[in-house]
Design a protein around this motif. Structure first.
Motif, mmCIF file in Angstrom:
data_model
loop_
_atom_site.group_PDB
_atom_site.id
_atom_site.type_symbol
_atom_site.label_atom_id
_atom_site.label_comp_id
_atom_site.label_asym_id
_atom_site.label_seq_id
_atom_site.Cartn_x
_atom_site.Cartn_y
_atom_site.Cartn_z
ATOM 1 N N GLN A 474 -12.681 -30.592 22.745
ATOM 2 C CA GLN A 474 -13.936 -30.849 23.458
ATOM 3 C C GLN A 474 -14.191 -29.837 24.576
ATOM 4 O O GLN A 474 -15.337 -29.659 24.998
ATOM 5 C CB GLN A 474 -13.946 -32.287 23.992
ATOM 6 C CG GLN A 474 -13.905 -33.303 22.851
ATOM 7 C CD GLN A 474 -14.291 -34.705 23.277
ATOM 8 O OE1 GLN A 474 -14.876 -34.923 24.328
ATOM 9 N NE2 GLN A 474 -13.973 -35.674 22.441
ATOM 10 N N LEU A 475 -13.132 -29.182 25.034
ATOM 11 C CA LEU A 475 -13.343 -28.144 26.052
ATOM 12 C C LEU A 475 -14.054 -26.935 25.442
ATOM 13 O O LEU A 475 -14.738 -26.181 26.142
ATOM 14 C CB LEU A 475 -12.006 -27.706 26.668
ATOM 15 C CG LEU A 475 -11.406 -28.652 27.715
ATOM 16 C CD1 LEU A 475 -10.007 -28.188 28.109
ATOM 17 C CD2 LEU A 475 -12.291 -28.774 28.949
ATOM 18 N N PRO A 478 -19.681 -26.962 23.013
ATOM 19 C CA PRO A 478 -20.722 -27.066 24.042
ATOM 20 C C PRO A 478 -21.396 -28.440 24.100
ATOM 21 O O PRO A 478 -21.929 -28.821 25.134
ATOM 22 C CB PRO A 478 -21.740 -25.992 23.640
ATOM 23 C CG PRO A 478 -21.468 -25.700 22.204
ATOM 24 C CD PRO A 478 -20.016 -26.012 21.953
ATOM 25 N N LYS A 483 -17.974 -32.519 27.760
ATOM 26 C CA LYS A 483 -18.956 -31.651 28.433
ATOM 27 C C LYS A 483 -20.111 -32.505 28.979
ATOM 28 O O LYS A 483 -20.612 -32.295 30.084
ATOM 29 C CB LYS A 483 -19.447 -30.610 27.413
ATOM 30 C CG LYS A 483 -20.616 -29.772 27.841
ATOM 31 C CD LYS A 483 -20.170 -28.726 28.870
ATOM 32 C CE LYS A 483 -21.208 -27.684 29.192
ATOM 33 N NZ LYS A 483 -22.560 -28.118 29.400
ATOM 34 N N LYS A 486 -19.107 -34.289 32.114
ATOM 35 C CA LYS A 486 -19.106 -33.360 33.263
ATOM 36 C C LYS A 486 -20.527 -33.142 33.767
ATOM 37 O O LYS A 486 -20.778 -33.176 34.971
ATOM 38 C CB LYS A 486 -18.541 -31.998 32.813
ATOM 39 C CG LYS A 486 -17.074 -31.879 32.961
ATOM 40 C CD LYS A 486 -16.689 -30.410 32.799
ATOM 41 C CE LYS A 486 -15.410 -30.318 32.015
ATOM 42 N NZ LYS A 486 -15.001 -28.957 31.730
ATOM 43 N N ASP A 487 -21.443 -32.918 32.835
ATOM 44 C CA ASP A 487 -22.845 -32.697 33.225
ATOM 45 C C ASP A 487 -23.407 -33.931 33.921
ATOM 46 O O ASP A 487 -24.122 -33.843 34.918
ATOM 47 C CB ASP A 487 -23.710 -32.382 32.001
ATOM 48 C CG ASP A 487 -23.414 -31.004 31.436
ATOM 49 O OD1 ASP A 487 -22.730 -30.210 32.116
ATOM 50 O OD2 ASP A 487 -23.856 -30.729 30.294
#
Ligand code: ISL
Length: 583
Positions: A474-475, A478, A483, A486-487
């Motif tokens: 998953q890192l 995109p 992710k 985090k957003d």
């Protein structure tokens, strides 16, 4: 408006030490393993790290049975390792909180060993001891009351040597402390609290915070009989929120907590009344910073056994969220936003969809949901990558939790090992069991999910989903769940007035597919529209004027301009979440 404080806006992340990261290849997570992931947490946007019990313990209940508050469970590391972890968090601008488990200790704690040693020991009254009763018909010795323990069976254990029973609301290896003893309270403050606060710890998650006050031991009475023909009866009305509860917490605050810059988050079961909850979390009460309500995690649990899976409806969940979002409005209290912890099934499986086509989408929808709620946000390890429950075909032998296994044994006894009944128990556990949250963290797609070394044997089986669901993968993607979290965390902090502190309002409590709510702060408004179904849904945007779509789990770039008018209808794709801002 409620004053701003670090523990209100901070994003908290719960670590379950056994399952987070193994640093020394023995198959069990440890403190060095946690230290190696501090940068990962910082990068996610975490501000407050909560480490579940890592204290010395015989591990009957995964460390919630503590034999020494001032030592670390040796396989996890040392007090020096903990100091290093505290420093590593502080160096990155993060705080660290520990679990405060002081309703009970382990039966191996020195205090209990002394207490048990004789009726005249000075620590005898640090625990709850009572003489037996005798059945008037048979003459048989029976416990002082009919209370049932959480982990099945009676809440009293007979001590042959001293000829009395002791009380344990949880396992028999977890005797309840007697908070009526002032000396016992002082020892708790010193050993379980000041010892760690002086090392820089920033506060506590307080285990079963409302069960300390049970009244004088002699006054403890039988619970009403709700299960005819059974000796043990649920008794929480008799021990939760007891007569001196607020006095004890005020004392704890006054003598310990207020002398440090701390936060506390109490676990508050059996307390559905908001007025009662405010007595714990109102700032003027000087007790706790906030509490975890149980309503949300109780959704889908049966009435007689918590593991009896019962169908639930979205309208129920919406009512619960609205209730605990709104109860602090106009008060000086504070609340929490969470849907997972180490005692619960994974939220994607329970509240959304873990089917391959919707798993990632619905995990993101839940992230959008959680990040839009008022209160301190708590994320449980693995939630940020959308980890799912144990597959339903795992046999009972893979389950480790004392509570789940106690339930299994009880049904086995009741049904004389009926295979059908037991298959149903395993099915229920695969939805609601505590073990669902306790499988090792899925770091990558290599053997054992990168949780431990390839040659090691993990203490608990790794969820089969690890090749598909893991951090490393998953890192690099995109549009991954990670992710998106985090957003969302960044977005929540950038709009803190609205999302962290804003007032909550909802309009569609009845519908069973969608959830639309509004967050507001003065003139500013956000509308959140969530689809909890496999089909497209239309919802009406409440209010008037222009709304700008800021986030959807279907589009990957933030701020993709799309304007909708208040009062108009918008379409939600299956499991889509949309967040609009009005200005
Ligand atoms: O999970 C529960 C409610 O849904 C309860 O069974 C749970 O035991 C209760 O909420 C208390 O939990 C806490 O104290 C227990 C420990 O086993 C749990 O892990 C902890 O969170 C005893 O210390």
């Amino acid at each position: 408006m409620t004053p701003k404080i670090w523990w209100k806006e901070g994003v908290a992340y719960q670590i379950y030490p056994a399952s987070f990261k193994d640093g020394n290849g023995d198959g069990l997570g440890d403190i060095p393993g946690i230290i190696s992931k501090v940068d990962y947490l910082k990068d996610l946007g975490v501000d407050i790290v909560w480490v579940s019990p890592m204290f010395e313990s015989p591990q009957i209940d995964m460390g919630y049975d503590i034999s020494n508050y001032e030592a670390v469970h040796a396989p996890y590391g040392t007090v020096e390792d903990m100091q290093e972890l505290i420093n590593a968090c502080h160096a990155r601008g993060m705080r660290l909180i520990l679990d405060l488990v002081v309703n009970h200790t382990s039966d191996q704690h020195a205090w209990f060993r002394e207490s048990r040693s004789s009726k005249t020991n000075p620590k005898r009254d640090w625990y709850i001891w009572r003489a037996p009763r005798y059945d008037p018909l048979t003459g048989a010795r029976i416990p002082p009351t009919n209370w049932r323990s959480y982990f099945s069976g009676p809440a009293w254990e007979w001590d042959e040597a001293s000829g009395e029973y002791f009380l344990h609301l949880f396992a028999k290896e977890q005797p309840d402390l007697n908070w009526e003893s002032a000396a016992c309270r002082q020892a708790i403050y010193d050993s379980a609290m000041r010892f760690w606060l002086d090392k820089g710890v920033d506060g506590f998650r307080v285990d079963t915070v409302n069960m300390y006050s049970k009244g004088p031991v002699a006054a403890i009475t039988d619970a009403p009989v709700v299960n005819a023909g059974v000796f043990e009866q649920p008794a929480w009305d008799l021990y939760a929120n007891g007569p001196r509860m607020h006095e004890f917490l005020r004392e704890m605050n006054d003598e310990v907590l207020r002398k440090y810059d701390t936060m506390t988050v109490g676990e508050l079961p059996h307390t559905p009344d908001p007025a009662k909850v405010l007595q714990y979390v109102g700032a003027a009460q000087k007790q706790l910073s906030m509490v975890f309500q149980f309503d949300i995690v109780n959704v889908g649990q049966g009435a007689s056994y918590r593991y009896e899976y019962a169908d639930w409806r979205l309208s129920e969940l919406k009512g619960i969220v609205a209730k605990w979002q709104q109860f602090i409005q106009g008060t000086d209290g504070w609340t929490t936003a969470f849907c997972e912890n180490h005692d619960q099934g994974r939220s994607v499986t329970r509240f959304a969809s873990d089917r391959p086509e919707y798993r990632a989408l619905s995990a993101k929808m839940l992230a959008l949901f959680m990040c839009s709620l008022t209160g301190t946000l708590f994320i449980y390890q693995g939630q940020e990558i959308g980890m799912v429950n144990i597959p339903s075909d795992w046999p009972i032998e893979e389950y480790k939790d004392i509570e789940g296994l106690g339930y299994y044994r009880e049904i086995a006894k009741q049904t004389n090992n009926d295979p059908q009944a037991l298959a149903q128990v395993v099915k229920n556990l695969s939805i609601l069991g505590r073990d669902n949250a306790r499988t090792p963290m899925q770091w990558d797609g290599t053997l054992h999910a990168g949780f431990t070394e390839a040659e090691a044997v993990p203490w608990m089986r790794v969820n089969d989903s690890y090749t598909d669901i893991n951090v490393a993968k998953q890192l690099t993607e995109p549009d991954s769940v990670l992710k998106f979290w985090k957003d969302m965390i960044r977005f929540r902090k950038a709009h803190s007035d609205l999302l962290i502190y804003g007032a909550f309002d909802t309009f569609d409590l009845q519908t069973e597919e969608t959830f639309v709510f509004v967050k507001s702060h003065g003139e500013e408004k956000a509308v959140v529209a969530l689809n909890f179904s496999d089909s497209k849904q239309e919802v009406e945007l409440p209010g008037s004027g222009e709304f700008l779509l800021q986030i959807s789990n279907y589009v990957h770039s933030e701020n993709e301009a799309k304007v909708a008018a208040g009062g108009s209808r918008v379409t939600l794709q299956p499991w889509e979440g949309q967040l609009y801002i009005h200005h």
